[in-house]
Structure formats: structure tokens, C-alpha cells
Design an enzyme around this catalytic site. Structure first.
Site, mmCIF file in Angstrom:
data_model
loop_
_atom_site.group_PDB
_atom_site.id
_atom_site.type_symbol
_atom_site.label_atom_id
_atom_site.label_comp_id
_atom_site.label_asym_id
_atom_site.label_seq_id
_atom_site.Cartn_x
_atom_site.Cartn_y
_atom_site.Cartn_z
ATOM 1 N N GLY A 198 -26.015 1.646 16.697
ATOM 2 C CA GLY A 198 -25.255 0.493 17.199
ATOM 3 C C GLY A 198 -23.908 0.833 17.797
ATOM 4 C CB SER A 199 -20.693 1.617 16.405
ATOM 5 O OG SER A 199 -20.993 2.536 15.393
ATOM 6 C CG HIS B 276 -21.409 10.618 7.093
ATOM 7 N ND1 HIS B 276 -22.770 10.445 7.008
ATOM 8 C CD2 HIS B 276 -20.862 9.402 6.899
ATOM 9 C CE1 HIS B 276 -23.020 9.182 6.756
ATOM 10 N NE2 HIS B 276 -21.887 8.527 6.689
ATOM 11 C CD GLU C 95 -21.932 -1.515 -1.081
ATOM 12 O OE1 GLU C 95 -21.029 -2.352 -1.208
ATOM 13 O OE2 GLU C 95 -21.899 -0.591 -0.259
ATOM 14 C CG HIS D 31 -28.624 0.977 9.986
ATOM 15 N ND1 HIS D 31 -29.183 2.239 9.925
ATOM 16 C CD2 HIS D 31 -27.359 1.103 9.537
ATOM 17 C CE1 HIS D 31 -28.264 3.081 9.462
ATOM 18 N NE2 HIS D 31 -27.155 2.421 9.225
ATOM 19 N NE ARG E 148 -2.493 -1.443 3.318
ATOM 20 C CZ ARG E 148 -2.844 -1.145 4.564
ATOM 21 N NH1 ARG E 148 -3.823 -0.297 4.782
ATOM 22 N NH2 ARG E 148 -2.230 -1.690 5.589
ATOM 23 C CD GLU E 149 4.592 -0.375 -1.652
ATOM 24 O OE1 GLU E 149 3.414 -0.587 -2.052
ATOM 25 O OE2 GLU E 149 5.440 -1.283 -1.588
HETATM 26 N N1 GLN Z 1 -24.487 -1.200 13.630
HETATM 27 C C1 GLN Z 1 -23.490 -0.621 12.803
HETATM 28 C C2 GLN Z 1 -22.875 0.583 13.486
HETATM 29 O O1 GLN Z 1 -23.557 1.283 14.146
HETATM 30 C C3 GLN Z 1 -24.039 -0.197 11.457
HETATM 31 C C4 GLN Z 1 -22.964 0.298 10.565
HETATM 32 C C5 GLN Z 1 -23.406 0.616 9.148
HETATM 33 O O2 GLN Z 1 -24.520 0.899 8.887
HETATM 34 N N2 GLN Z 1 -22.506 0.615 8.218
HETATM 35 O O3 GLN Z 1 -21.724 0.867 13.358
HETATM 36 ZN ZN ZN Z 2 -25.389 3.052 8.379
#
Ligand code: GLN
Ligand code: ZN
Length: 765
Positions: free
Chosen positions: A438-439, A700, A611, A647, A18-19
Site C-alpha cells: 500500500g504505502s 524492516h 492485538e 493485509h 514527552r521529555e
Molecule cells: N497499507 C498499509 C501500508 O502499506 C498497511 C500498513 C500495516 O500493515 N501496518 O502502509
Molecule cells: Zn503490515
């Protein structure tokens, strides 16, 4: 004697270690000077050309290398710089080039989107009445560089005008032809200059030919390519397609170019069938994509050399050029350093470099006959057979379950309304319940401790204790914020697919198997190489611990089968549907285990469902119904009272809203901010009558949203969605955010929910 040539369509940019990524990021962080940066890039570029030569490639692509993205390169070559960036004509500076991709102080970056059905993302060119000018003949510069520095007579690669415009935005569909025609003289000029320089072959990529294009779009090809080939009559044009079969075979192969490139790997036999049935023009060369450029499995040299013989028979073997099915951009660089993989797997994989060797051998086989490459054929077949015979691919229990798959319920016991009534009693939530995705922030400390644990510097016990402390801290924070449905925070996870891949049978992880996702961002997809099976509970311990700390419901948190499939390299000996069904059955056991441990809400994330959509309209329905089936298979084992959430991220749900409904989840949360209200419009036309949370603020950015902003988003959603079914949550997981901004933003969110509830209670009495 004929001389069968071979070719390559594009080589990974990132380098063995990954240079490329490192140089880019150092340059952006002002850690290296521009001169040093450009030198490193040149070194890499030349090294990649030399490597291809060493691997025996005859037609080596030049101009495929990029400092960011090849679609952006094409735009820059025509001086297409959106007005918000600084630009005064002429060659686009490196600074401006990166600003378009990454944004500048006062100008947002151009949008990025998926490159066909791959996980590579390109920068969307913005046309907006721009007057294109050829400010730099990129393929020419790279052709000259290869010739002068390495005496390589490269094959310039360029994105064709029709695909380029199709991928751009900022024009009306009715102007499509006119805009393409505006670019044709510029492409003519590129071709003329290449011809003058003595270039023999030009690869011009038109992958939109593999999608479902309209008649009008198809009709453009003939005049456009007549103009181009007339402008440079000595140049040999390869009209290159990939990723799927071409739909209008006869029209395409009769276009006025010297060669056609077809994908014989991802065409489901259709290109070959058309070739057999309709033949191939005698005045053309066929660039046959026979080695899979998108997956990592060793080529079956026996099967492919038979295929090539068949093709050679129809076309004439001296008019066949052997190559990968697409650019090798989509696979990692080399498998030679993967010493830690289990031998039976290591022997059965090929990354870019190994694929080049396969291409060269196959060309030799076509020229001299299969016997000349018998050794290599035997070796490849032996490796493939060994993997097929290994215990990993012969898990009797999994295979029996797949045989009897129809005996597993793929529908919930009761319909949504009945479930809802039961769940309302169990949970007794306020209207507009609040939750998160979630996170929670994966701080430097979380990552540091994980690394220490991986290195053995922290014991399992110590690490487990640390995770529990983090979880407890955030359960307390959520309680303090008065959020209604809590999460444990996912501190034990790095990546939402990797975490499960490491705990399920059938997966392995490479050490250096990186591929470019967008810009300098690379991903290392897990390898699904065997039967996928549940071994032991994967999330129960963390979830149950979190639930033990609070009376409020804590959601169990799993990654769904389709996302696991779409973000991995997947075995190719059985269908993808079979693989996703295996994953679903394994997750089903986890869902059951969570429920049996007292977890009453389970979220199964499917951010990657879109996707996997096939390129062709005709195949979309089949994919979506398979995806819906697998999802439902993974969750349809729970009691009616157990609430299933899902989600999804990344806007643009319009055309899959029916499939989302068909998932039959109790609650879905969807990212909204990047869709600019389009998602809301979609709900104006399609009624959605199950629990739903449209993200009420964008995660974001570190900016803390205002109360008015969030309230406005809630109000807007409530215009089209039933307030009794609406949930309030952020757009996505919060793992990339800092702690302070997370707490502050959630405070505002909860306050907005409370105020809106009060308003609703007043108006509804
Ligand atoms: N549960 C995951 C989080 O909260 C969902 C992540 C995602 O949607 N890409 O990080
Ligand atoms: Zn998400």
C-alpha cells in the site's frame, strides 16, 4: 475513625511534553552526555513522585519508572544479559541495558512483545541457562531516593517471579517450576533488604493470575509466596493483579500475603461477584482497582463510590485501599492542556493526573460517606451525562442502522470459487501476480509538504497537486517495474488510523495524549467518543486519480474496523462490538463508493486483529467471531467481480488461522519474515484455499534482498500453498523505506516472480 488509604500502581514515564522520549533519543544520538541524560531522568522521576503526592496519593509507587521497560529492568536486576552482548557481571551498565533493547553492532536486540492485552511492548528476557544473581536491588535504590530527596515513603513495585518467568523465553515448559525456584532466593534477598530499610508495603505484580494459567502454575504461588513472606515477615506484600478477573479467586485470596490487588473495572463483574459470594479473608487488605487505568474517561464517582461502599461492607472499609485498576502507564499524563477539544469531550476525560485526583476523592468518600464528596460526584455525573446527551452520541441514522444491523449483508453474494472464476476473467493476471502492500516511501519532502499544508502555508490545491505528482511518479515506477497490481502509495496519509479518524464522525484527536508503545516510541491514539459515521468519501479521489493513470488494476486502500478500534481510546458507554459495527458500517459506504467509482480491487488492512485478543482462553472465540463479523460487514456489499484484499502484520497467526479463513477475503497478504517459518508450518497443518501472499522479503531493513533469497522464500511457500492462489508481495507497507532501496528491492522481487513463473510453466506444461 478508620482511615481509608489510597494508592497508585505506576505512573507514566514519558512526561507532560514527552521529555522522557526526547532525552532518550538525544542520548542515543550522542547529542547529550550521559550525566545530563541521567540528571534529566532523575528530575522527571522525582517530579512524578511529587505530582502524585500533590494529588493526594498515600501509597506512591517507586521503582516503576524505567529508562526503557520494566521487564527489562527486572532482567537487568538479576544480571540476565544474553551472551551476545558485552557483560562481565555486576550491575548492568546503561550501555549494555540499551543494547539489549535496541541491538548492538554485532548483536541483534532482544525480541519485544505485547504486554498482556495492552499496546505496550516489553523486552522478552532470555534465560538460556543463565545463572541469575541479584546485581542491583532496584526497588531499594528508588525507595531510598524518594525518601532522601523528597521524604516520601514510597511503595516499591516489582514484577513478581512467576509472571517474570512466564514472560521470559529460553527454557522448557517442564522446567518452569525449577526456574521460578531458582529466582525465589533472589526475590527473598530483595524483600529482606527492603524490610531492613523500613519499607512498609511492597507491590508485587503477578498479572498472569488474570490469564488462563495452568494448575501447575497456580500451584507454585503458595510455596513461592510462603518463602517470600517468611523471608521478610515485617514487610507487607501486596499481590497485585490487573487487566481481568482472577480465575481462581479462592486460591488467590488465601495466598500467604498481606494484601491482594484486584481489578474491579476490567473484570466484567467477576471479581465483585466472587468477593460477594466467597467473602474476603479477615487478615488481609484489599487493594481495590476502581478507576480505569487503561482508558481516558472520567470516572463516574457516583457509581464507583457505591461500588466501594459495597466492597467496604464485605471487607471492612478500613481494610480497603482505593486505587486505579492498573498502572497509569497506559494513559496520557494530563488532560489539563487539551484546550482544543470540544468542551463536552474535554469535561468527560481523565488522564493520569486527573485519575489520581479521582482516586483520592473516592477514598475520602469511602471514609467520610458519599455526602462528603457530593460536589465532586455531581460534577462527574454531570459531565458524563452531558456527553451522553450530546449530538455526538445521538446520531439517529447510525443508531437506526445498528438496530437493523441484521439487514445488512455480512456475506459475499457468492462463495470464493465462484468469485475467483469471475475475477480471473476481469483481471486476467499472470500466475504469481505481484503487488505491494500500500504505502510507498514517505520522504522528508512528503512530510514537509504535509506540515506546510497543516500550517496553512500550502493551499488545499497546492497540496493536492503535490500528492498527485507523487502518486503519478510512483504509478510510473510501478509500471516500469512491471508490477501487476498497483497501489496509489498513501502519500496523503500520516497514520493509517488517524487518516480515517479525521474524516469520520465520532472521532477527536488530543494534542498531548501520548502513551508509551515501546522504548521511546509513543503513540497518540484517536479518541472514539461519539457515534461513528461516514461523512463523505475518504479515499476515492486519490484512488481514482491513480487508476486513471494506468490500465492495470489499482487497489483501493482502507484501514479495517478492528484495527481502527484496537488502536484508539474507545467510548465505554456502549460495547466495543457496537463501536466496531458502527465503524464497519461507515467503511462499508467507502467500499461501495470506491466500487461505484470504478475501483475493482479493495484492500482493507487489519494489522491489529490479533492485538485485541482477550487474555482468557474462554473469551477468545467470542472476540474473534465479533471481529470476523465486523470485517465482513464492511466489505460484503460488493459485486462478485470486485476483489477484496486484506493485509496483516506480525507473525504468530497459528491459533487464528481459522478466523482468517472465515474473513472470506479473495486475497490476503501476511508478513512472514519475523515468524521464522512458523507461519509456513501452520499452513502445513491447515489447508488455506484462497488467494494469499506471504511476504517474500523483510521491509524492516534497508538491505536489498537477493534474487536467491526471494526465490527461496517463494519456493518454500509454494511447498504448502497452491501456486494458482499465490501472490508475490513484500512483507508490509514501504513507507519507512528510502526510494532507492524500495525500487531496487521490488526489481528483484518482480524478477524472482518471473523466473518462478517460467519454472512452473515448464514443469506443469
Ligand atoms: N497499507 C498499509 C501500508 O502499506 C498497511 C500498513 C500495516 O500493515 N501496518 O502502509
Ligand atoms: Zn503490515
Amino acid at each position: 475513625m478508620s482511615n481509608v488509604k489510597n494508592s497508585n500502581l505506576g505512573y507514566p514515564r514519558i512526561g507532560e511534553n514527552r521529555e522522557w522520549k526526547k532525552a532518550l533519543e538525544q542520548f542515543w544520538a550522542d547529542k547529550i552526555e550521559k550525566a545530563e541524560f541521567l540528571e534529566t531522568m532523575e528530575e522527571l522521576r522525582l517530579n512524578h513522585l511529587e505530582k502524585q503526592k500533590e494529588h493526594g496519593i498515600d501509597l506512591i509507587p517507586v521503582g516503576d519508572f524505567s529508562l526503557y521497560d520494566h521487564v527489562l529492568d527486572t532482567a537487568a536486576m538479576f544480571g540476565l544479559v544474553p551472551k551476545r552482548f558485552e557483560y562481565n557481571g555486576g550491575k548492568v551498565s546503561l550501555e549494555t541495558y540499551f543494547e539489549i533493547a535496541r541491538g548492538a553492532k554485532n548483536a541483534v536486540a532482544s525480541e519485544m512483545t505485547k504486554w498482556f492485552n495492552t499496546n505496550y511492548h516489553y523486552i522478552v528476557p532470555e534465560l538460556n541457562d543463565a545463572q541469575p544473581v541479584l546485581v542491583e536491588n532496584r526497588p531499594l535504590s528508588f525507595y531510598k531516593e524518594a525518601k532522601e530527596k523528597l521524604s516520601i515513603n514510597g511503595k516499591p513495585v516489582i514484577l513478581g517471579p512467576i509472571t517474570f518467568i512466564k514472560l521470559s523465553k529460553g527454557y522448557k515448559q517442564e522446567d518452569f517450576a525449577a526456574i521460578v525456584n531458582q529466582f525465589v532466593p533472589l526475590y527473598e534477598e530483595v524483600a529482606k533488604q527492603l524490610q531492613e530499610e523500613g519499607v512498609e508495603w511492597l507491590q508485587i505484580d503477578e498479572p498472569i493470575l488474570s490469564t488462563s494459567i495452568t494448575k501447575e502454575e497456580l500451584a507454585l504461588f503458595k510455596p513461592v509466596y510462603t518463602a517470600l513472606t517468611t523471608a521478610a515477615p515485617k514487610l507487607k506484600f501486596i499481590l497485585q493483579t490487573y487487566f481481568e478477573a482472577i480465575e481462581q479467586y479462592e486460591e488467590v485470596v488465601s495466598l500467604p500475603v498481606q494484601a491482594i490487588g484486584l481489578d474491579f473495572v476490567h473484570d466484567e463483574g467477576q471479581n465483585l461477584a466472587a468477593l460477594k459470594e466467597k467473602g474476603f479473608p479477615e487478615d488481609k487488605v484489599l487493594f481495590a482497582g476502581v478507576v480505569d487505568g487503561r482508558n481516558i474517561w472520567k470516572a463516574s464517582l457516583g457509581k464507583i463510590s457505591s461500588l466501594l461502599e459495597e466492597i467496604g461492607h464485605i471487607v471492612g472499609k478500613d481494610r480497603v485501599v482505593v486505587q486505579p485498576s492498573c498502572s497509569l502507564l497506559h494513559v496520557p499524563v494530563t488532560a489539563k492542556n487539551e484546550q482544543e477539544l470540544e468542551p463536552v469531550l474535554k469535561e468527560a476525560i481523565s488522564f493520569a493526573d486527573e485519575k489520581l485526583a479521582e482516586v483520592a476523592i473516592l477514598a475520602k468518600g469511602l471514609q467520610e460517606g458519599k455526602a462528603a464528596i457530593q460536589n465532586e460526584v455531581d460534577n462527574s455525573e454531570k459531565a458524563i451525562a452531558a456527553l451522553a446527551a450530546s449530538s455526538h452520541r445521538n446520531n439517529a441514522e447510525v443508531q437506526e442502522a445498528i438496530q437493523n444491523i441484521s439487514s445488512y449483508a455480512s456475506e459475499r453474494y457468492a462463495g470464493f470459487e465462484e468469485r475467483l472464476a469471475l475475477q480471473e476473467k476481469v483481471f486476467n493476471l499472470p500466475i504469481l501476480p505481484t503487488t505491494t502492500i500500500g504505502s510507498f516511501p514517505q520522504t522528508a519532502e512528503v512530510r514537509k509538504n504535509r506540515l506546510k499544508w497543516r500550517k496553512g502555508e500550502l493551499s488545499n490545491e497546492e497540496y493536492g497537486k503535490f500528492i498527485e505528482e507523487e502518486t503519478k511518479k510512483w504509478i510510473d515506477i510501478q509500471e516500469g517495474l512491471d508490477i501487476d497490481v498497483l497501489v496509489h502509495g498513501e502519500f496523503e496519509r500520516t497514520d493509517m488510523v488517524e487518516y480515517f479518524g479525521e474524516k469520520l464522525a465520532g472521532f477527536q484527536f488530543t494534542k498531548f495524549g501520548w502513551v508509551q508503545s515501546y522504548g521511546s516510541r509513543c503513540v497518540k491514539p484517536p479518541v472514539i467518543f461519539g457515534d461513528v459515521a461516514f461523512i463523505e468519501p475518504m479515499t476515492v479521489k486519490e484512488t481514482v486519480y491513480a487508476q486513471s493513470l494506468t490500465k492495470k488494476p489499482v487497489k483501493g486502500m482502507l484501514t479495517g474496523p478492528i484495527t481502527i478500534l484496537n488502536w484508539s481510546f474507545v467510548r465505554n458507554d456502549i460495547s466495543r462490538q457496537q463501536v466496531v459495527n458502527q465503524i464497519a458500517l461507515a467503511l462499508r459506504k467507502e467500499v461501495k463508493a470506491l466500487e461505484q467509482s470504478g475501483i475493482r480491487m479493495i484492500q482493507v488492512d487489519e494489522p491489529a486483529i490479533r492485538e485485541g485478543l482477550p487474555l482468557k482462553e474462554s473469551k477468545k472465540e467470542g472476540y474473534l467471531s465479533g471481529a470476523v463479523y465486523a470485517f465482513k460487514l464492511s466489505v460484503s456489499c460488493v459485486k462478485n467481480e470486485t476483489q477484496i484484499h486484506t493485509h496483516m502484520c506480525y507473525s504468530d497467526f497459528k491459533n487464528i488461522i481459522n478466523s482468517i479463513d472465515a474473513l472470506d477475503v479473495d486475497v490476503i497478504s501476511i508478513e512472514t519474515s519475523r515468524s521464522h517459518g512458523e507461519l509456513i508450518e501452520a499452513f502445513e497443518v491447515n489447508e488455506y484455499k484462497k488467494g494469499i501472499g506471504l511476504g517474500v522479503y523483510d521491509i524492516h531493513s534497508p538491505r536489498i534482498p537477493t534474487l536467491e533469497e526471494i526465490t527461496r522464500n517463494i519456493d518454500r511457500a509454494l511447498k504448502v500453498l497452491d501456486s494458482k492462489l499465490f501472490w508475490i508481495n513484500p512483507d508490509c507497507g514501504l513507507k519507512t523505506r528510502g526510494e532507492y532501496e524500495t525500487v531496487e528491492a521490488l526489481k528483484v522481487m518482480v524478477e524472482a516472480a518471473k523466473q518462478t513463473r517460467a519454472k512452473l510453466l515448464v514443469t506443469e506444461g
